[in-house]
Design a protein around this motif. Structure first.
Motif, PDB file in Angstrom:
ATOM      1  N   SER A 127      22.549  10.075   3.173  1.00 25.26           N
ATOM      2  CA  SER A 127      23.566   9.442   2.331  1.00 25.26           C
ATOM      3  C   SER A 127      24.535   8.640   3.184  1.00 25.26           C
ATOM      4  N   ARG A 128      24.860   7.454   2.729  1.00 27.68           N
ATOM      5  CA  ARG A 128      25.811   6.623   3.457  1.00 27.68           C
ATOM      6  C   ARG A 128      27.237   7.151   3.365  1.00 27.68           C
ATOM      7  N   LYS A 129      27.467   8.090   2.441  1.00 26.28           N
ATOM      8  CA  LYS A 129      28.791   8.711   2.311  1.00 26.28           C
ATOM      9  C   LYS A 129      28.913   9.967   3.171  1.00 26.28           C
ATOM     10  N   ASN A 130      27.830  10.325   3.828  1.00 22.98           N
ATOM     11  CA  ASN A 130      27.830  11.494   4.701  1.00 22.98           C
ATOM     12  C   ASN A 130      28.094  11.042   6.134  1.00 22.98           C
ATOM     13  N   PHE A 131      29.139  11.571   6.750  1.00 27.83           N
ATOM     14  CA  PHE A 131      29.532  11.101   8.076  1.00 27.83           C
ATOM     15  C   PHE A 131      28.428  11.335   9.113  1.00 27.83           C
ATOM     16  N   ALA A 132      27.811  12.508   9.073  1.00 27.52           N
ATOM     17  CA  ALA A 132      26.758  12.823  10.043  1.00 27.52           C
ATOM     18  C   ALA A 132      25.595  11.844   9.930  1.00 27.52           C
ATOM     19  N   ASP A 133      25.216  11.511   8.699  1.00 27.49           N
ATOM     20  CA  ASP A 133      24.130  10.555   8.494  1.00 27.49           C
ATOM     21  C   ASP A 133      24.524   9.156   8.971  1.00 27.49           C
ATOM     22  N   ALA A 134      25.767   8.773   8.719  1.00 26.75           N
ATOM     23  CA  ALA A 134      26.243   7.457   9.161  1.00 26.75           C
ATOM     24  C   ALA A 134      26.235   7.362  10.684  1.00 26.75           C
ATOM     25  N   SER A 135      26.664   8.431  11.331  1.00 25.89           N
ATOM     26  CA  SER A 135      26.654   8.472  12.795  1.00 25.89           C
ATOM     27  C   SER A 135      25.228   8.359  13.326  1.00 25.89           C
ATOM     28  N   ASP A 136      24.318   9.120  12.746  1.00 28.63           N
ATOM     29  CA  ASP A 136      22.923   9.084  13.180  1.00 28.63           C
ATOM     30  C   ASP A 136      22.305   7.715  12.910  1.00 28.63           C
ATOM     31  N   PHE A 137      22.707   7.085  11.816  1.00 26.17           N
ATOM     32  CA  PHE A 137      22.214   5.740  11.506  1.00 26.17           C
ATOM     33  C   PHE A 137      22.598   4.757  12.607  1.00 26.17           C
ATOM     34  N   ILE A 138      23.840   4.829  13.054  1.00 24.48           N
ATOM     35  CA  ILE A 138      24.289   3.926  14.122  1.00 24.48           C
ATOM     36  C   ILE A 138      23.462   4.163  15.391  1.00 24.48           C
ATOM     37  N   GLY A 139      23.194   5.441  15.686  1.00 23.49           N
ATOM     38  CA  GLY A 139      22.362   5.743  16.837  1.00 23.49           C
ATOM     39  C   GLY A 139      20.953   5.191  16.685  1.00 23.49           C
ATOM     40  N   TRP A 140      20.371   5.379  15.503  1.00 20.72           N
ATOM     41  CA  TRP A 140      19.031   4.868  15.214  1.00 20.72           C
ATOM     42  C   TRP A 140      18.994   3.345  15.340  1.00 20.72           C
ATOM     43  N   TYR A 141      20.011   2.681  14.778  1.00 18.23           N
ATOM     44  CA  TYR A 141      20.051   1.223  14.818  1.00 18.23           C
ATOM     45  C   TYR A 141      20.197   0.730  16.252  1.00 18.23           C
ATOM     46  N   ALA A 142      21.043   1.406  17.023  1.00 24.15           N
ATOM     47  CA  ALA A 142      21.223   1.026  18.424  1.00 24.15           C
ATOM     48  C   ALA A 142      19.918   1.155  19.191  1.00 24.15           C
ATOM     49  N   ASN A 143      19.131   2.154  18.838  1.00 23.24           N
ATOM     50  CA  ASN A 143      17.844   2.339  19.503  1.00 23.24           C
ATOM     51  C   ASN A 143      16.886   1.198  19.160  1.00 23.24           C
ATOM     52  N   GLN A 144      16.941   0.731  17.901  1.00 22.14           N
ATOM     53  CA  GLN A 144      16.127  -0.424  17.508  1.00 22.14           C
ATOM     54  C   GLN A 144      16.565  -1.666  18.280  1.00 22.14           C
ATOM     55  N   ALA A 145      17.879  -1.824  18.439  1.00 21.78           N
ATOM     56  CA  ALA A 145      18.411  -2.985  19.157  1.00 21.78           C
ATOM     57  C   ALA A 145      18.029  -2.930  20.634  1.00 21.78           C
ATOM     58  N   LYS A 146      17.986  -1.726  21.176  1.00 22.16           N
ATOM     59  CA  LYS A 146      17.594  -1.560  22.583  1.00 22.16           C
ATOM     60  C   LYS A 146      16.131  -1.941  22.775  1.00 22.16           C
ATOM     61  N   LYS A 147      15.268  -1.455  21.897  1.00 22.96           N
ATOM     62  CA  LYS A 147      13.839  -1.719  22.030  1.00 22.96           C
ATOM     63  C   LYS A 147      13.495  -3.183  21.761  1.00 22.96           C
ATOM     64  N   SER A 148      14.173  -3.789  20.784  1.00 21.22           N
ATOM     65  CA  SER A 148      13.817  -5.148  20.360  1.00 21.22           C
ATOM     66  C   SER A 148      14.571  -6.241  21.111  1.00 21.22           C
ATOM     67  N   ALA A 149      15.849  -5.971  21.444  1.00 23.24           N
ATOM     68  CA  ALA A 149      16.684  -7.023  22.044  1.00 23.24           C
ATOM     69  C   ALA A 149      17.238  -6.651  23.417  1.00 23.24           C
ATOM     70  N   GLY A 150      16.891  -5.462  23.905  1.00 27.58           N
ATOM     71  CA  GLY A 150      17.335  -5.069  25.237  1.00 27.58           C
ATOM     72  C   GLY A 150      18.818  -4.772  25.358  1.00 27.58           C
ATOM     73  N   ILE A 151      19.453  -4.418  24.241  1.00 33.97           N
ATOM     74  CA  ILE A 151      20.898  -4.132  24.258  1.00 33.97           C
ATOM     75  C   ILE A 151      21.126  -2.681  24.659  1.00 33.97           C
ATOM     76  N   SER A 152      21.976  -2.466  25.635  1.00 32.29           N
ATOM     77  CA  SER A 152      22.301  -1.103  26.052  1.00 32.29           C
ATOM     78  C   SER A 152      23.076  -0.404  24.941  1.00 32.29           C
ATOM     79  N   PRO A 153      22.784   0.869  24.662  1.00 32.53           N
ATOM     80  CA  PRO A 153      23.511   1.616  23.627  1.00 32.53           C
ATOM     81  C   PRO A 153      25.013   1.735  23.918  1.00 32.53           C
ATOM     82  N   SER A 154      25.406   1.542  25.155  1.00 31.85           N
ATOM     83  CA  SER A 154      26.825   1.637  25.518  1.00 31.85           C
ATOM     84  C   SER A 154      27.521   0.269  25.522  1.00 31.85           C
ATOM     85  N   ASP A 155      26.774  -0.784  25.219  1.00 24.98           N
ATOM     86  CA  ASP A 155      27.324  -2.136  25.193  1.00 24.98           C
ATOM     87  C   ASP A 155      27.892  -2.416  23.805  1.00 24.98           C
ATOM     88  N   ALA A 156      29.143  -2.030  23.608  1.00 28.67           N
ATOM     89  CA  ALA A 156      29.757  -2.133  22.282  1.00 28.67           C
ATOM     90  C   ALA A 156      29.800  -3.572  21.779  1.00 28.67           C
TER      91      ALA A 156
END
Length: 208
Positions: A127-156
């Motif tokens: 659920s997008r209203k669940n904080f834990a799920d929202a946090s995990d979503f950001i992590g998942w998305y960052a991982n996609q960005a790392k694999k596809s665009a080479g963006i470091s997860p710490s590069d805000a």
């Protein structure tokens, strides 16, 4: 169509729009969600108020490699930590609220399509209203960005640009002519650095 008929039609339309507006107000007023933190500028204060949020973001950091400070800075600028945040409605006749311009929703402001992809990957109900799920979503998305665009997860900075534009558009540099978005990404980077400094002074206590 005569003037009288046109006036009747307009009255019916306005009546329907008013009913939709009232219904949305009632739905929103009946929805119970966690209130935004009292002091969103200080990550230590946030986690003292909501200890579970620290555990959630720490778990995401361990799982996906995205620093807690980066996760929280993104959510601050996306939703101001409001569980039911949405983009402002468009208006009809400059007064009557109408539909939302995008499907962005919740703490992470994830779009319907992107959230559906995340839910399929997560293989569970989220659920997008669940904080834990929202946090995990950001992590998942960052991982996609790392694999596809080479963006470091710490590069805000670059992560936020990809987060806002979508990874494929980011790779095309769609952000290049959007000065407001570049400024926002700089703000996210700056807040992430501030959050990290604050967290370094209180994280030992939060872990207990």
């Amino acid at each position: 169509m005569g003037n009288n008929q046109l006036q009747k039609t307009m009255k019916k339309l306005l009546g329907i729009l008013l009913l939709i507006f009232v219904a949305n107000l009632l739905i929103n007023s009946c929805t119970t969600t966690t209130s935004p933190p009292d002091n969103p500028e200080n990550i230590c204060h946030i986690f003292v108020q909501y200890p579970k949020w620290y555990r959630d973001t720490a778990q995401t950091q361990q799982k996906w490699g995205v620093p807690i400070s980066v996760q929280m800075a993104i959510m601050y600028y996306e939703s101001s930590f409001r569980a039911n945040a949405r983009p402002s409605r468009e208006k009809i006749l400059f007064v009557i609220p109408w539909k939302h311009p995008t499907s962005a929703y919740g703490y992470s402001q994830a779009l319907n399509s992107t959230w559906d992809d995340y839910q399929k990957a997560a293989k569970r109900k989220v659920s997008r209203k669940n904080f834990a799920d929202a946090s995990d979503f950001i992590g998942w998305y960052a991982n996609q960005a790392k694999k596809s665009a080479g963006i470091s997860p710490s590069d805000a900075y670059h992560l936020y640009l990809a987060y806002h534009e979508g990874i494929s558009n980011y790779k095309k540099k769609s952000y290049a002519k959007k000065d407001w978005l570049i400024d926002r990404a700089k703000q996210v980077k700056s807040l992430a650095a501030i959050y990290q400094q604050q967290l370094s002074k209180c994280e030992a206590r939060l872990r207990k």
